[in-house]
Design a protein around this motif. Structure first.
Motif, short mmCIF file in Angstrom:
data_model
loop_
_atom_site.label_atom_id
_atom_site.label_comp_id
_atom_site.label_asym_id
_atom_site.label_seq_id
_atom_site.Cartn_x
_atom_site.Cartn_y
_atom_site.Cartn_z
N TYR A 505 0.76 -1.35 -0.01
CA TYR A 505 0.08 0.20 -0.13
C TYR A 505 0.79 1.07 -0.42
O TYR A 505 1.73 1.54 1.09
N ARG A 506 0.44 2.26 -0.91
CA ARG A 506 1.63 3.77 -0.94
C ARG A 506 0.47 4.57 -0.93
O ARG A 506 -0.80 4.45 -1.17
N ARG A 507 0.84 5.30 0.57
CA ARG A 507 -0.50 6.28 0.10
C ARG A 507 0.80 7.76 -0.43
O ARG A 507 1.91 8.11 0.31
N VAL A 508 0.16 8.62 -1.42
CA VAL A 508 1.33 8.98 -2.23
C VAL A 508 0.18 11.01 -1.95
O VAL A 508 -0.70 11.07 -1.99
N ASP A 509 1.85 11.59 -1.01
CA ASP A 509 0.66 13.64 -1.20
C ASP A 509 0.99 13.93 -1.78
O ASP A 509 2.43 13.60 -2.60
N ASP A 510 0.26 14.62 -2.60
CA ASP A 510 1.65 15.54 -3.63
C ASP A 510 1.19 14.90 -4.21
O ASP A 510 2.39 15.28 -4.93
N TYR A 511 0.61 13.69 -5.05
CA TYR A 511 0.42 13.22 -6.25
C TYR A 511 0.63 13.81 -7.40
O TYR A 511 -0.44 14.68 -7.72
N ILE A 512 1.84 14.26 -8.74
CA ILE A 512 1.13 15.04 -9.42
C ILE A 512 0.71 13.94 -10.70
O ILE A 512 1.23 13.50 -11.14
N GLN A 513 -0.06 14.89 -11.17
CA GLN A 513 -0.85 14.76 -12.37
C GLN A 513 -1.59 15.39 -12.79
O GLN A 513 -1.86 16.42 -12.47
N LEU A 550 -2.21 3.83 -4.13
CA LEU A 550 -1.80 2.63 -4.95
C LEU A 550 -1.90 1.51 -4.28
O LEU A 550 -0.60 1.42 -2.74
N TYR A 551 -2.51 0.64 -4.45
CA TYR A 551 -2.42 -0.78 -3.52
C TYR A 551 -2.51 -2.05 -4.52
O TYR A 551 -3.33 -1.76 -5.45
N GLY A 552 -2.37 -3.01 -3.85
CA GLY A 552 -1.75 -4.18 -4.77
C GLY A 552 -1.76 -5.48 -4.61
O GLY A 552 -1.26 -5.73 -3.48
N PHE A 553 -1.26 -6.07 -5.56
CA PHE A 553 -0.30 -7.89 -4.94
C PHE A 553 0.38 -8.05 -6.27
O PHE A 553 -0.37 -8.49 -7.34
N ASP A 554 1.29 -8.31 -6.09
CA ASP A 554 2.00 -9.61 -6.91
C ASP A 554 2.60 -10.73 -6.66
O ASP A 554 2.96 -10.89 -5.21
N MET A 555 3.22 -10.73 -7.43
CA MET A 555 4.28 -12.85 -7.27
C MET A 555 4.53 -13.62 -8.49
O MET A 555 3.90 -13.38 -9.14
N ARG A 575 -4.01 -1.25 -8.10
CA ARG A 575 -4.97 -0.34 -8.55
C ARG A 575 -4.47 0.97 -7.75
O ARG A 575 -3.87 1.40 -6.60
N GLY A 576 -5.24 1.84 -8.46
CA GLY A 576 -4.30 3.34 -8.51
C GLY A 576 -6.35 4.70 -8.03
O GLY A 576 -6.56 4.56 -8.95
N LYS A 577 -5.70 5.05 -7.55
CA LYS A 577 -7.38 5.99 -6.89
C LYS A 577 -6.92 7.31 -6.08
O LYS A 577 -6.06 7.61 -5.65
N ARG A 578 -6.98 8.20 -6.38
CA ARG A 578 -7.33 9.61 -5.89
C ARG A 578 -7.86 10.09 -4.66
O ARG A 578 -9.34 8.65 -4.63
N ARG A 579 -7.30 10.20 -3.71
CA ARG A 579 -7.94 10.64 -2.29
C ARG A 579 -8.89 11.97 -2.01
O ARG A 579 -9.46 11.45 -1.14
N VAL A 581 -10.54 13.48 -5.13
CA VAL A 581 -12.10 13.44 -5.47
C VAL A 581 -11.91 11.67 -5.41
O VAL A 581 -11.38 10.92 -4.77
N SER A 582 -13.61 11.15 -5.86
CA SER A 582 -13.54 9.95 -6.34
C SER A 582 -13.27 9.88 -7.60
O SER A 582 -14.42 10.29 -8.63
N ASP A 583 -12.36 9.21 -7.75
CA ASP A 583 -11.91 9.10 -9.27
C ASP A 583 -10.66 8.22 -9.58
O ASP A 583 -10.27 7.93 -8.13
N ASP A 584 -10.55 7.24 -10.13
CA ASP A 584 -9.14 6.66 -10.41
C ASP A 584 -8.29 7.20 -10.99
O ASP A 584 -8.22 8.31 -11.28
N LEU A 585 -6.98 6.88 -10.70
CA LEU A 585 -5.35 7.42 -11.46
C LEU A 585 -5.66 7.51 -12.76
O LEU A 585 -5.87 6.24 -12.98
#
Length: 697
Positions: A505-513, A550-555, A575-579, A581-585
């Motif tokens: 799990y990655r919580r990204v503050d001030d993500y640039i988009q 951003l959160y997820g699983f891999d192996m 999965r990547g989501k905006r925190r 607003v309600s939207d996906d990255l």
């Protein structure tokens, strides 16, 4: 050569590598792809997850085979790696441990552009995050190591070489390259070189126009090893000739690039070691929209853009203790000068300094401890960096319309200097319990905005490699990105089976988009929107800070079914989501799965692979991103080893000639192609490849 479950090998063997650096990563924290050399061991004694050899010239596609990774396919030589949803400069990508800046504003030459497949010896990928000693970045690090002749074992010089030649039918591409030199126990020297050419790529619906490429590389590597230290020198030049880039508005006319790196290291067995290096990279870049692709119908829309970038980097660290029980303290710096000028080839009065006199610098230091507490292995690190960025005065020629000229004046009237600091923390823990190694990572990682994101005053398609057809503009008030990271997993090996799952799990503050320029998208009520509309996009995007997760699983996993039959697989989900607003990255890879079966005999092997992705429906509404469909491809590969030092590979990609569009593929910008304008670019159709490798050690 000993391989561990942490080493993912496309072609296993004994590459011509120099001594392992004193700060080598633990296998629990590293993925490694070995791509050169000729296999010397024929019986399978350990689990060795390997995939099908990559026949394409872009080494980014090689990294994309690892858990959590995906390919952003921007053309034959311009691919980028996405890792757990992050891409671009968020992934710390180096070549021969050297950082440098891309030459163009659209990252047509991302770092792996300078790692031609005939010269790649191995690719190391830091799992999850990159150690703080390597510098700031949000995601795991990628380091492509090029071939070189390692030190010998005696006083006399002995010759050595590692050569590769290949052909791929889907784009009629040819490649040849490698290294050749001599070495003793004290000295080593080798020449290196590669030439790669290719035509337009075919797919089931026709031909992707303007997708051919040409790249030449040559250089020298040398080293001296004494009783208490080791010196290395690497000099390399690369010329990328006319190369089509269908997802961009312009094609590559040329990249003329020079590399130099001087390194020093104390022996790994020393209790106090010094590691230091100094590097320089110079990139000159030209691109236009009329030499390779059909020229614009209006002659006034012809463009020739010229860019350059010069990077100087240096680092030094002291390491106290052994490689597995140590304290490291070090400092590093990075200085880059960049510029971009847009011109008209027939009108010297049409000129726009879109990125004028950019200067970027960073000075950092780190402290890192590697040890154990009550049987738990740990790597703990902290680093701090001071950043500065500035831009010169923008300018326009007399033939440029009033709109851009007024935007340049407004840019010049504002503050064009920025300075700030960032701090990174990393804590990684693991414990070897025999056949089970649990892992835990906690980190705070940062990234400062780049020059395009901060200083793009002129609305253009310069986006740092997004290649999505949108027009972007920068924001001088951008704050650095800060990611708070937690991930856990384990490495498991029991008998003939193994697996390495990870959740994160990655919580990204001030993500640039990119976001809509203002609250009234589509309404040209500002001068900037009017200029963007004149360029064909009335809804420009502005780089902005948003909040994301951003959160997820891999192996990756495998099973040795018999002495000869092996099954391997890789699965990734992010999965990547905006925190805010309600939207996906924007532009996140869909779920992927690779399954491979390999039958290995004493001097030959054959393999089959199924590689598939699901539909991607989690798309960014705010960026008008469209969903994509899933697909599955079947690939075949075989290799024959007639004698030691010689290997022949052959195979078929996309066996059933499936027509597919990868979600991360760019949009076609080339007219009169078999791909419609604005349509997602297709993947390669059915094609055969053959590769011959010869090595002497």
């Amino acid at each position: 050569m000993r391989m561990t479950p942490g080493a993912c090998a496309l072609l296993l063997g004994a590459p011509l590598m120099a001594a392992v650096p004193a700060h080598a990563q633990d296998a629990a924290l590293l993925d490694e792809i070995i791509v050169t050399g000729v296999r010397t061991d024929t019986a399978i004694h350990a689990i060795r997850p390997e995939g099908l050899a990559a026949a394409a010239p872009d080494s980014a596609g090689l990294v994309a085979r690892l858990p959590g990774a995906a390919l952003i396919d921007n053309g034959g030589l311009s691919g980028q790696v996405q890792y757990r949803g992050l891409f671009g400069e968020r992934v710390l990508t180096r070549v021969n441990s050297q950082r440098f800046h891309s030459g163009g504003p659209n990252a047509m030459d991302p770092p792996l552009h300078y790692a031609p497949m005939p010269l790649v010896a191995s690719v190391e990928v830091d799992r999850g995050i990159s150690p703080v000693r390597n510098g700031p970045a949000l995601a795991g690090g990628v380091n492509a190591r090029l071939k070189e002749v390692g030190f010998g074992e005696g006083a006399a010089f002995a010759p050595a070489y590692d050569l590769t030649a290949g052909y791929r039918s889907v784009d009629d591409s040819r490649s040849f390259g490698g290294v050749a030199g001599m070495a003793s126990e004290r000295f080593r020297v080798n020449l290196l070189g590669a030439r790669e050419t290719g035509g337009d790529m075919r797919f089931p619906g026709g031909v992707v126009r303007d997708s051919g490429f040409r790249r030449d590389t040559w250089g020298l590597s040398a080293g001296w090893r004494g009783a208490h230290d080791e010196l290395g020198l690497d000099l390399r030049a690369q010329e990328t000739g006319p190369t089509g880039t269908p997802p961009f508005a312009l094609d590559i006319l040329y990249f003329d690039t020079d590399f130099a790196r001087l390194s020093f290291a104390s022996p790994a067995e020393s209790t106090v070691r010094l590691e230091a290096s100094l590097g320089h990279v110079r990139v000159e870049h030209g691109m236009d929209n009329f030499s390779l692709r059909p020229a614009p119908a209006m002659a006034s829309m012809r463009r020739l853009s010229l860019a350059d970038a010069e990077t100087v980097v240096g680092e030094a660290r002291l390491v106290f203790g052994s490689p597995t029980r140590s304290l490291s303290v070090g400092a590093d710096f990075e200085q880059a000068d960049k510029s971009v000028v847009i011109t008209h080839p027939d009108n010297p009065d049409f000129v726009v300094g879109s990125l004028p006199g950019i200067e970027v610098s960073r000075l950092g230091g780190h402290l890192e401890w590697r040890g154990a507490v009550r049987g738990v292995e740990a790597e703990l690190g902290v680093r701090a960096d001071a950043h500065r960025a500035s831009a010169g005065e923008a300018w326009t020629g007399s033939a440029v319309p009033a709109g851009p000229t007024l935007l340049a004046a407004a840019f010049n009237a504002g503050d064009r200097d920025w300075g700030g600091g960032t701090a990174d923390l990393a804590a990684r823990f693991w414990r070897d319990l025999g056949d089970f190694t649990p892992r835990l990572t906690l980190a705070r990682k940062t990234r400062a905005p780049n020059a395009v994101e901060r200083f793009s005053w002129m609305p253009t398609e310069a986006s740092g490699g997004l290649a999505d057809g949108n027009i972007y503009v920068g924001d001088r008030t951008l704050r650095p990105e800060t990611a708070w990271i937690v991930e856990g997993g384990f490495d498991w090996l029991r008998g003939a089976a193994w697996a390495r799952p990870t959740i994160y799990y990655r919580r990204v503050d001030d993500y640039i988009q990119g976001v809509p320029f203002d609250a009234t998208p589509g309404v040209a009520d500002t001068r900037l929107e009017m200029v963007a509309a004149m360029s064909g996009d009335p809804t420009p995007l502005r780089f902005a800070n948003v909040d994301a997760a951003l959160y997820g699983f891999d192996m990756d996993f495998g099973l040795q079914v018999t002495d000869r039959l092996r099954l391997d697989g890789v699965a990734s989900l992010v999965r990547g989501k905006r925190r805010d607003v309600s939207d996906d990255l924007y532009r996140i890879a869909p779920p992927t799965l690779r399954l491979a079966a390999t039958w290995d005999e004493t001097d030959w092997s054959v393999g089959a692979e199924v590689a598939g992705t699901l539909r991607q429906t989690h798309v960014s509404a705010g960026n008008d991103e469209t969903p994509s469909g899933g697909h599955a491809l079947v690939n075949l590969r075989g290799e024959w080893r007639p004698r030691s030092g010689l290997q022949l590979e052959a195979g078929v990609e996309n066996l059933f000639d499936r027509d597919y569009r990868a979600h991360l593929a760019g949009r076609n910008r080339v007219a009169d192609s078999d791909v419609a304008l604005g349509e997602r670019l297709p993947g390669a159709g059915r094609g055969a490849f053959v590769t011959l490798k010869a090595a002497l050690r």
